[in-house]
Design a protein around this motif. Sequence first.
Motif, short mmCIF file in Angstrom:
data_model
loop_
_atom_site.label_atom_id
_atom_site.label_comp_id
_atom_site.label_asym_id
_atom_site.label_seq_id
_atom_site.Cartn_x
_atom_site.Cartn_y
_atom_site.Cartn_z
N GLY A 40 0.82 -1.21 0.00
CA GLY A 40 0.00 0.00 0.00
C GLY A 40 0.85 1.26 0.00
O GLY A 40 0.59 2.21 -0.74
N LEU A 41 1.88 1.28 0.83
CA LEU A 41 2.80 2.42 0.86
C LEU A 41 3.53 2.57 -0.47
O LEU A 41 3.72 3.69 -0.96
N ALA A 42 3.93 1.44 -1.05
CA ALA A 42 4.61 1.50 -2.35
C ALA A 42 3.68 2.12 -3.39
O ALA A 42 4.11 2.94 -4.21
N GLY A 43 2.42 1.75 -3.36
CA GLY A 43 1.45 2.33 -4.30
C GLY A 43 1.26 3.82 -4.08
O GLY A 43 1.21 4.60 -5.03
N LEU A 44 1.17 4.24 -2.81
CA LEU A 44 0.98 5.66 -2.51
C LEU A 44 2.15 6.51 -2.97
O LEU A 44 1.97 7.64 -3.42
N TYR A 45 3.37 5.99 -2.81
CA TYR A 45 4.55 6.77 -3.17
C TYR A 45 4.98 6.58 -4.62
O TYR A 45 5.99 7.12 -5.04
N SER A 46 4.21 5.84 -5.38
CA SER A 46 4.54 5.64 -6.79
C SER A 46 3.98 6.78 -7.63
O SER A 46 3.05 7.47 -7.22
N PRO A 47 4.50 6.97 -8.82
CA PRO A 47 3.96 7.99 -9.72
C PRO A 47 2.54 7.69 -10.19
O PRO A 47 1.87 8.55 -10.73
N LEU A 48 2.06 6.46 -9.96
CA LEU A 48 0.73 6.08 -10.42
C LEU A 48 -0.40 6.82 -9.72
O LEU A 48 -1.50 6.93 -10.25
N VAL A 49 -0.14 7.35 -8.53
CA VAL A 49 -1.17 8.04 -7.75
C VAL A 49 -1.47 9.42 -8.34
O VAL A 49 -2.56 9.95 -8.16
N PHE A 50 -0.53 9.97 -9.07
CA PHE A 50 -0.67 11.33 -9.58
C PHE A 50 -1.25 11.32 -10.99
O PHE A 50 -1.07 10.37 -11.74
N PRO A 51 -1.94 12.41 -11.35
CA PRO A 51 -2.40 12.52 -12.74
C PRO A 51 -1.21 12.47 -13.69
O PRO A 51 -0.07 12.77 -13.30
N ARG A 52 -1.46 12.13 -14.93
CA ARG A 52 -0.39 12.01 -15.92
C ARG A 52 0.36 13.34 -16.04
O ARG A 52 -0.23 14.40 -16.21
N SER A 53 1.68 13.24 -15.94
CA SER A 53 2.51 14.44 -16.05
C SER A 53 2.72 14.83 -17.51
O SER A 53 2.76 13.97 -18.39
N ILE A 54 2.87 16.13 -17.70
CA ILE A 54 3.21 16.66 -19.02
C ILE A 54 4.44 17.52 -18.85
O ILE A 54 4.89 17.79 -17.74
N GLY A 55 5.02 17.96 -19.93
CA GLY A 55 6.21 18.81 -19.89
C GLY A 55 5.86 20.22 -19.40
O GLY A 55 4.72 20.68 -19.50
N ALA A 56 6.87 20.89 -18.87
CA ALA A 56 6.66 22.23 -18.32
C ALA A 56 6.16 23.21 -19.38
O ALA A 56 5.25 24.00 -19.13
N ALA A 57 6.75 23.16 -20.57
CA ALA A 57 6.35 24.09 -21.63
C ALA A 57 4.89 23.86 -22.02
O ALA A 57 4.12 24.82 -22.18
N GLU A 58 4.50 22.60 -22.15
CA GLU A 58 3.11 22.29 -22.49
C GLU A 58 2.17 22.69 -21.36
O GLU A 58 1.09 23.23 -21.60
N ALA A 59 2.57 22.46 -20.11
CA ALA A 59 1.74 22.84 -18.97
C ALA A 59 1.55 24.36 -18.92
O ALA A 59 0.44 24.85 -18.67
N GLN A 60 2.61 25.11 -19.16
CA GLN A 60 2.52 26.57 -19.15
C GLN A 60 1.61 27.05 -20.28
O GLN A 60 0.82 27.97 -20.09
N ARG A 61 1.73 26.43 -21.45
CA ARG A 61 0.89 26.81 -22.58
C ARG A 61 -0.58 26.52 -22.27
O ARG A 61 -1.45 27.38 -22.47
N ARG A 62 -0.86 25.34 -21.74
CA ARG A 62 -2.24 24.99 -21.40
C ARG A 62 -2.80 25.88 -20.29
O ARG A 62 -3.96 26.28 -20.32
N SER A 63 -1.96 26.18 -19.29
CA SER A 63 -2.40 27.03 -18.19
C SER A 63 -2.76 28.43 -18.68
O SER A 63 -3.74 29.03 -18.23
N ALA A 64 -1.97 28.96 -19.62
CA ALA A 64 -2.28 30.28 -20.18
C ALA A 64 -3.60 30.26 -20.93
O ALA A 64 -4.34 31.24 -20.93
N ALA A 65 -3.92 29.12 -21.55
CA ALA A 65 -5.16 29.02 -22.32
C ALA A 65 -6.38 28.77 -21.46
O ALA A 65 -7.45 29.34 -21.71
N ASP A 66 -6.25 27.93 -20.40
CA ASP A 66 -7.44 27.56 -19.64
C ASP A 66 -7.47 28.08 -18.20
O ASP A 66 -8.46 27.90 -17.49
N GLY A 67 -6.41 28.73 -17.75
CA GLY A 67 -6.40 29.32 -16.41
C GLY A 67 -6.17 28.34 -15.28
O GLY A 67 -6.24 28.73 -14.11
N ARG A 68 -5.90 27.09 -15.60
CA ARG A 68 -5.67 26.09 -14.55
C ARG A 68 -4.24 26.22 -14.02
O ARG A 68 -3.32 26.55 -14.76
#
Length: 145
Positions: A40-68
């Motif tokens: 259970g601890l292994a699952g909690l500390y794994s990357p699987l618990v988090f939403p799918r990551s994207i690159g910083a440039a793409e995240a900044q572009r999307r954030s500018a477009a949708d305000g998230r």
Amino acid sequence: MIRAWGLPMLLALSGVVVATTRIAAGSPGAAVVPLAAFLGLAGLYSPLVFPRSIGAAEAQRRSAADGRPVVYWRPACKYCLRLRIGLGRDARRAHWVDIWRDPAGAAAVRAATGGDETVPTVVLAGRPYVNPDARWVRGQLPPSS
């Protein structure tokens, strides 16, 4: 990639070792609880618990477009995990960047925090917030559509 899975693999392996020791000692029933806890601890500390990551440039572009907001995080960070659990289902309404997988994300965090890679760092409308409260972040998320 190995760094992101290091702690979860160590926890899972530890659980297997403890369970094997208990089974070898003649207590197979006593092996179940620690094995389940370690997995259970292994699952909690794994990357699987988090939403799918994207690159910083793409995240900044999307954030500018949708305000998230953009959430910079890294695996095995207890503060990132606390934020992720605190956001619950609303976590999907932010853009997540794993700084261990994206050097540009790590650079963005260092620029925002004065040279440290302190996470979670949430960037909203170009302004960074280091280790913010999950309730505050949830209040900054745009309404779901």
